[in-house]
Motif scaffolding. Sequence first.
Motif, short mmCIF file in Angstrom:
data_model
loop_
_atom_site.label_atom_id
_atom_site.label_comp_id
_atom_site.label_asym_id
_atom_site.label_seq_id
_atom_site.Cartn_x
_atom_site.Cartn_y
_atom_site.Cartn_z
N GLN A 80 -4.58 2.77 -9.62
CA GLN A 80 -4.06 1.94 -9.78
C GLN A 80 -2.82 2.38 -10.70
N LYS A 81 -2.79 3.05 -11.80
CA LYS A 81 -1.89 3.67 -12.52
C LYS A 81 -1.18 4.49 -12.24
N VAL A 82 -1.16 5.13 -11.09
CA VAL A 82 -0.03 5.74 -10.33
C VAL A 82 0.43 4.57 -9.06
N MET A 83 0.26 4.08 -9.27
CA MET A 83 0.81 2.80 -7.79
C MET A 83 1.80 1.60 -8.77
N ASN A 84 1.67 1.58 -9.93
CA ASN A 84 1.81 1.19 -11.68
C ASN A 84 3.18 2.05 -11.78
N SER A 85 3.01 3.25 -11.67
CA SER A 85 4.47 4.63 -12.03
C SER A 85 5.31 3.89 -10.81
N ILE A 86 4.88 4.46 -9.61
CA ILE A 86 5.82 4.09 -8.38
C ILE A 86 6.29 2.58 -8.78
N TYR A 87 5.79 1.16 -8.25
CA TYR A 87 6.50 0.55 -8.66
C TYR A 87 7.85 0.13 -9.78
N ARG A 144 -0.14 11.88 -3.25
CA ARG A 144 -0.63 12.64 -3.07
C ARG A 144 -1.77 13.84 -4.06
N GLU A 145 -1.23 14.21 -4.49
CA GLU A 145 -1.22 15.68 -6.42
C GLU A 145 -1.88 14.68 -6.95
N LYS A 146 -1.61 13.01 -7.26
CA LYS A 146 -2.00 12.95 -8.41
C LYS A 146 -3.90 12.09 -8.15
N VAL A 147 -3.58 11.69 -7.30
CA VAL A 147 -4.39 10.49 -6.50
C VAL A 147 -5.24 11.19 -5.55
N VAL A 148 -5.20 12.04 -4.60
CA VAL A 148 -5.76 12.63 -3.44
C VAL A 148 -6.69 13.56 -3.95
N GLU A 149 -5.52 14.60 -4.94
CA GLU A 149 -6.26 15.75 -4.94
C GLU A 149 -6.43 15.51 -6.25
N GLY A 150 -5.67 15.37 -6.82
CA GLY A 150 -6.64 15.06 -8.65
C GLY A 150 -7.02 14.35 -9.43
N SER A 177 0.89 -1.02 0.30
CA SER A 177 -0.25 -0.41 -0.11
C SER A 177 0.99 1.03 -0.14
N ILE A 178 -0.01 2.35 -0.74
CA ILE A 178 0.41 3.26 -0.39
C ILE A 178 1.59 4.17 1.16
N ASN A 179 0.66 2.91 2.17
CA ASN A 179 1.37 3.48 3.42
C ASN A 179 2.35 2.87 3.61
N ASP A 180 2.71 2.07 2.83
CA ASP A 180 4.43 1.28 3.80
C ASP A 180 5.37 2.39 2.72
N TYR A 181 4.89 3.25 1.95
CA TYR A 181 6.50 4.07 0.81
C TYR A 181 6.75 5.08 1.83
N LYS A 182 8.06 5.16 2.47
CA LYS A 182 9.18 6.29 2.71
C LYS A 182 9.58 7.98 2.46
#
Length: 564
Positions: free
Chosen positions: A409-416, A398-404, A384-389
């Motif tokens: 899932q697309k954003v998480m794929n980018s993070i992976y 925050r900018e893309k998912v929470v506010e935007g 989960s995003i909560n496991d990232y530091k």
Amino acid sequence: MEKTTSKTWWKESVVYQIYPRSFNDSNGDGIGDLQGITQKLDYLKELGIDVIWLSPVYQSPNDDNGYDISDYQSIMSDFGTMEDWEELIDQIHQREMKLIMDLVVNHSSDEHQWFQESKKSVDNPYRDYYYWKPGKDGKEPNNWESVFSGSAWEYDENTEEYYLHLFSRKQPDLNWENPKLREEVYRMMKFWLDKGIDGFRMDVINFISKAPGLPDAPNPHGKKYAPGGEFFMDGPRIHEFLQEMNEKVLSQYDVLTVGEMPGVTVEEAVLYTGEERQEVSMVFQFEHMDLDGGPEGKWDLRPLKLTDLKNSLSKWQTGLDGKGWNSLYLNNHDQPRMVSRFGNDQKYRVESAKMLATMLHMLQGTPYIYQGEELGMTNIKLDSINDYKDIETLNMYREKVVEGHADEQKVMNSIYVKGRDNARTPIQWDDSENAGFTTGTPWLAVNENYQYINAKQAVLDENSIYHYYRELIQLRKQHDIIVYGSYELLLPDDEELYVYTRTLGDEKLLVLLNFTGDEKTFMLPSSISYSKKEVLISNYPVDVDASIEQLGLKPYEARVYKLK
């Protein structure tokens, strides 16, 4: 310009980057520390490392994992004490290795004493150690954006002005126009050099000269690194500042200096690294790190084209040959794991990790190994995003998912694929709990594949990636051509094979690299003639007598021939 290839120790060295928080924890608090590094020096010596680059261990509130420094001359308690640091450098030098430290002087922490004074009043003596500006039409002083997203300005109610921060709001930019600030920095550099360090890796050093007046970016979306970049990257006084730093400090010591310089071009790098100019030994450039990002930047994923990678590396190889010096890297604490990004971290993890290492270590320049790279450590997918530091990752989410309201899932794929925490998972020392990194709870999750990817296993297996790195490093020490030979790209339009030569005197190296999971045929160009050939290194068993006029390369195969 005359071709210069003077021999120096730092051209012939191999550097190993340690990210201390994730390297080795000696006291069970879940955080890597200085004593933990000292415990593992024999491992690095055995690998063949010449220079250790230690990421920041200075006092810091840790908003950006130590790149926000509140006291440049003391050690963060997470990592230990100054005595621990002194023991570490003593043990490094006893093993005939060298130590370079991070120099983070584009910005400090907002908890640094200078900034605490600076914000007290508009006429405080420390006020212009930083960039303070009144707002414009009720808004920020200009339209620059932070590299970590959002405005590059933070409002301070006490003095009713804004301060500039190109990174986190807790990282205010230092004002290099102020000669007093520069003198403070030079004093601090001498403090560490007099303690025996062997050089600096200079964090975003090409940001320290800003355009006079800090003007608005005319086209904030035509961005160079970040909106406003054309006014804070490679600025008007950057060469003056670096030459002054060299004259007042660096020239008095025998050091390696590498400047991290986002957006730098080959032409600019010739100026920064030309020996007669006395600025820095080499630069970290990012062009090859940006090739798999789309128009929206690093998080906008696109597949890497091999021809793009070859063109980029070749441009730097030929552009700096005899005029400056390259640094060679494929990953670091800010980049994902190289075998996951450029290779195949599943079926061909071992083969592709060795192939990528061959590509890099046979180029002209100083190779940088990032901790765990020599084990073939891979990217991680946290639940989960909560496991990232990482602050950059969390801000973007925050900018893309929470506010935007972007597709999570697309954003998480980018993070992976691209998140900086990929590189920051703890080193996998063995197959015991927490990969032998700590007896406590690790600050960041350990990759679950530690049970079969770990240093203990790699050291015992003579066919491991670790032993292949040892061989590459030894070859570099034995063959001048690997360090100093000129580079030429062959088969520039081939999207599957990367083939190049290195030439020094009457010797030639032929480097063959298959970037695919399929078998490929190589035909020797008629322009290459030789009377004798020798296999220097390969990542599969090779018939040394077989002809090289036409040969089949296995999936992710790498071979290096020495021709005469």
